[in-house]
Scaffold this active site. Structure first.
Site, short mmCIF file in Angstrom:
data_model
loop_
_atom_site.label_atom_id
_atom_site.label_comp_id
_atom_site.label_asym_id
_atom_site.label_seq_id
_atom_site.Cartn_x
_atom_site.Cartn_y
_atom_site.Cartn_z
N SER A 230 -8.70 5.44 -4.40
CA SER A 230 -7.47 6.22 -4.58
C SER A 230 -7.80 7.55 -5.28
O SER A 230 -8.63 8.31 -4.76
CB SER A 230 -6.46 5.38 -5.36
N ASP A 456 -1.85 2.33 4.79
CA ASP A 456 -1.84 2.67 3.37
C ASP A 456 -0.63 3.52 3.02
O ASP A 456 -0.44 4.60 3.61
CB ASP A 456 -3.12 3.42 3.01
N HIS A 486 -2.80 -0.65 0.00
CA HIS A 486 -3.52 0.49 -0.56
C HIS A 486 -5.00 0.14 -0.68
O HIS A 486 -5.41 -0.62 -1.55
CB HIS A 486 -2.93 0.80 -1.94
#
Length: 517
Positions: A230, A456, A486
Site C-alpha cells: 500500500s 483492490d 487490498h
C-alpha cells in the site's frame, strides 16, 4: 484510512483484527560531536509492550514456530536530513532473525505495511506467520516510520477530542455543516502544529526514504531488500528514485498510483470502494441460502444507502456512550471492504444495524481510526494527516469540493461525498506540501516486482501498471492478481506467492504481464 481527513491507502487488516479480537520515544538532543550514524550499533532486546501511540496491547508473541522471540531496537536518524549533524530522533525497529542456515542468508528484508501512519513494529508480528518462507533466507525487519508509534510520534489531539473530531458529519449537506467541518479540520491542524510543530516539516516520504537507506547501512546490507504494501509501495518507489543503485530485491503489493494528484487518488478510491461494494453485494446474494441484508445485489446496496441516510439525522446506539453516526457507519463499511475475509463481519454488522444496534459497524470504524477497546487512540490519525499534508502540494477548500462533487457522485453514490470532502484535510496546514505527486523514476535500478489486484478498493488496479511504467523500462515488472481485497500476497494465492518467493529467495524475476487467478 481514517476520516474525515483525505483517505490514503493503507493495510487495514491489522487494526481491524486488533479491535475485533480483542512512554513515547522522545527525540534525542543535539549531538555536536563528529559522528557517522551509519556506524551505530543497534542494541537488540526483547520487545516491550506496544506504546499508546503504537496502539497498546501485549508484547509480541514468540516467533512463529515458538523458537525465539522478536527483538526490538532504536536507530538514531537526523531530525532534518538537510542538517545531518544536527538533532537526532529515534526510529523503532523490530526483527525476526533468519530461520535458515547462515550460509544461505541473503540479508535483511525490510517491510513497510502501509499508512502512512501504520506501526510496522506492531504489524510485522501480527502478520509474521505469513512470511515464514521468506524468513528462511532473510532477517525480517520492520519499523515505525518517523512520526509514527515509538518513532518520535506526531501527536495532535487527545482521545476525547479525537472522539468528537471523528464523529462529526463528514458529508455536509448545507452551509452550516460545511462551515463546521472546515473549522473542525482547521482546529485539528492547529493542534498538530501546537503539539508537534517540531516534527511536521520532517515527516515527508522523502525523509522516510532516507531513513530506509540509513537503516540498510546500519543493518549491514549493500543493497535494500524491501517488501512494501500500500503506502509502502510509494515509499519504496521514492527510495528507488533517490537511491536506484542501492535497490536490491523488492516487491510492491497493493500499489499506489504515483502519477495521480490527491484529488485523482481520492476519486479513484471512490470508484474502488464502489467496485468492492458491488462485489460484496453480488457475493452475498450468490451464496446458498438467503442473503440477510438484501434480496438482490441492488437491494443490498439500496438498503445500505437508506441506512446511511437515516443515520444522518438519527444515530444508533453504538459503543457506549458513543452512537453510530453516518460518518462512523460509512467508515466501518469502508474498513470491511479492505479484505474479503471481513465481508461476513460486514453482513453481521449491517444485519445488526437494521435491528437498531450499531456496535459492529462502530468497532469497524474504530479499527480504521486506531481506537482501542480502552478508548485510547494510536497516533495513526495524526501521522496519516501529517505525512499526507507534508507530501501533497495541493490544498483544497470547500469550493473546490463543491465543484468536483458531481464527478465523485458519478463514481460512487455511496462513497462519493465521503471521499470528496476528505480532500479538505490539509486546510490551514502549517507546512507546505512537497509535490503534486511523488517521483518514482528509477533508471538503472534492479527489477522491482509490482503486483496489482483487480479487485483492490484502496489502491485500484490501474495504479500498478502506472507504477511499473513510472519506475522505468527494465525496472517495474508488473504481475496481475485477479482477486478481491487490498493486496495480493496476503490472499495466499499460490501463483502470487510462488512469484514473490522465486524473486526474493532465488532472484528469478517473473515474466512481465504474468496473470494469477
Amino acid at each position: 484510512m481514517p476520516r474525515p481527513f483525505r483517505p490514503r491507502p493503507r493495510a487495514a487488516a491489522l487494526t481491524a483484527c486488533a479491535v475485533l479480537l480483542p512512554a513515547l520515544l522522545a527525540g534525542c538532543g543535539p549531538d555536536t560531536e563528529d559522528r557517522d550514524l551509519t556506524r551505530q550499533e543497534l542494541d537488540w532486546k526483547d520487545c516491550p509492550a506496544p506504546s499508546e501511540a503504537q496502539g497498546g496491547g501485549a508484547p509480541p508473541s514468540p516467533l512463529p514456530g515458538g523458537r525465539g522471540t522478536w527483538s526490538c531496537a532504536t536507530m538514531k536518524a537526523p531530525l532534518d536530513w538537510d542538517d545531518p549533524r544536527g538533532d537526532t530522533i529515534g526510529l523503532a525497529l523490530i526483527r525476526a532473525g533468519s530461520s535458515g542456515p547462515s550460509s544461505e542468508r541473503i540479508g535483511s528484508l525490510i517491510f513497510n505495511f502501509g499508512g502512512p501512519g501504520g506501526s510496522g513494529v506492531t504489524a510485522l508480528p501480527a502478520f509474521g506467520e505469513q512470511y515464514a518462507t521468506l524468513r528462511t533466507r532473510y532477517d525480517l525487519v520492520s519499523f515505525d516510520p518517523r512520526g509514527v508509534g515509538r518513532s518520535t510520534p506526531v501527536i495532535c489531539q487527545d482521545a476525547r477530542e479525537l472522539d468528537a473530531y471523528l464523529q462529526q458529519d463528514a458529508t455536509p449537506d448545507d452551509t452550516a455543516e460545511r462551515t463546521e467541518l472546515l473549522e473542525s479540520t482547521q482546529d485539528f491542524n492547529a493542534d498538530c502544529e501546537e503539539n508537534s510543530g517540531r516534527m511536521l516539516p520532517h515527516v515527508r516520504t522523502t525523509d522516510a526514504a532516507r531513513d530506509l537507506d540509513l537503516m540498510r547501512q546500519v543493518l549491514g546490507d549493500d543493497t535494500l531488500h524491501y517488501f512494501g504494501v500500500s503506502y509502502g509501495t510509494e515509499l519504496g518507489g521514492v527510495y528507488a528514485h533517490l537511491f536506484p543503485e542501492k535497490v536490491g530485491r523488492a516487491v510492491f503489493d497493493a500499489v499506489v498510483d504515483p502519477t495521480q494528484t490527491p484529488q485523482e487518488r481520492s476519486l479513484g478510491q471512490a470508484r474502488g470502494f464502489q467496485l468492492a461494494l458491488d462485489n460484496y453485494a453480488r457475493d452475498c446474494v450468490s451464496r446458498t441460502g438467503e442473503c440477510p441484508v438484501g434480496d438482490s445485489a441492488q437491494d443490498v446496496k439500496d438498503r445500505i444507502a437508506a441506512l446511511l441516510r437515516d443515520l444522518d439525522g438519527r444515530p444508533l446506539p453504538g459503543v457506549f456512550p458513543r452512537r453510530l453516526t453516518q460518518t462512523a457507519a460509512t467508515g466501518g463499511i469502508v474498513q470491511a471492504l479492505y479484505s474479503r475475509q471481513f465481508w461476513a463481519i460486514l453482513t453481521d454488522g449491517l444485519e445488526q444495524a437494521y435491528d437498531g444496534d450499531g456496535t459492529i459497524l462502530m468497532l469497524l470504524s474504530d479499527a480504521m481510526n486506531g481506537r482501542g477497546e480502552n478508548g485510547e487512540y494510536s497516533n495513526l490519525v495524526a501521522a496519516n494527516i501529517s505525512v499526507n499534508c507534508a507530501d501533497d502540494r495541493p490544498r483544497y477548500n470547500p469550493e473546490d469540493v463543491e465543484r468536483r462533487l458531481p464527478a465523485f457522485r458519478a463514481a460512487s453514490e455511496l462513497f462519493g461525498d465521503y471521499m470528496a470532502w476528505g480532500m479538505i484535510s490539509c486546510a490551514g496546514w502549517a507546512v507546505p506540501g512537497a509535490a503534486d505527486h511523488p517521483d518514482v523514476s528509477a533508471p538503472g535500478a534492479a527489477p522491482i516486482l509490482v503486483i496489482g489486484n483487480t479487485g483492490d478498493p484502496a489502491t485500484p488496479y490501474a495504479g500498478a501498471r502506472r507504477m511499473a511504467q513510472a519506475l522505468g523500462d527494465g525496472v517495474g515488472v508488473e504481475l496481475t492478481y485477479r482477486g478481491q481485497g487490498h493486496g495480493a500476497y496476503g490472499s495466499k494465492n499460490r501463483c502470487v506467492r510462488d512469484a514473490v518467493h522465486s524473486y526474493l529467495l532465488d532472484g528469478t524475476v517473473p515474466a512481465a504481464g504474468t496473470v494469477c487467478s
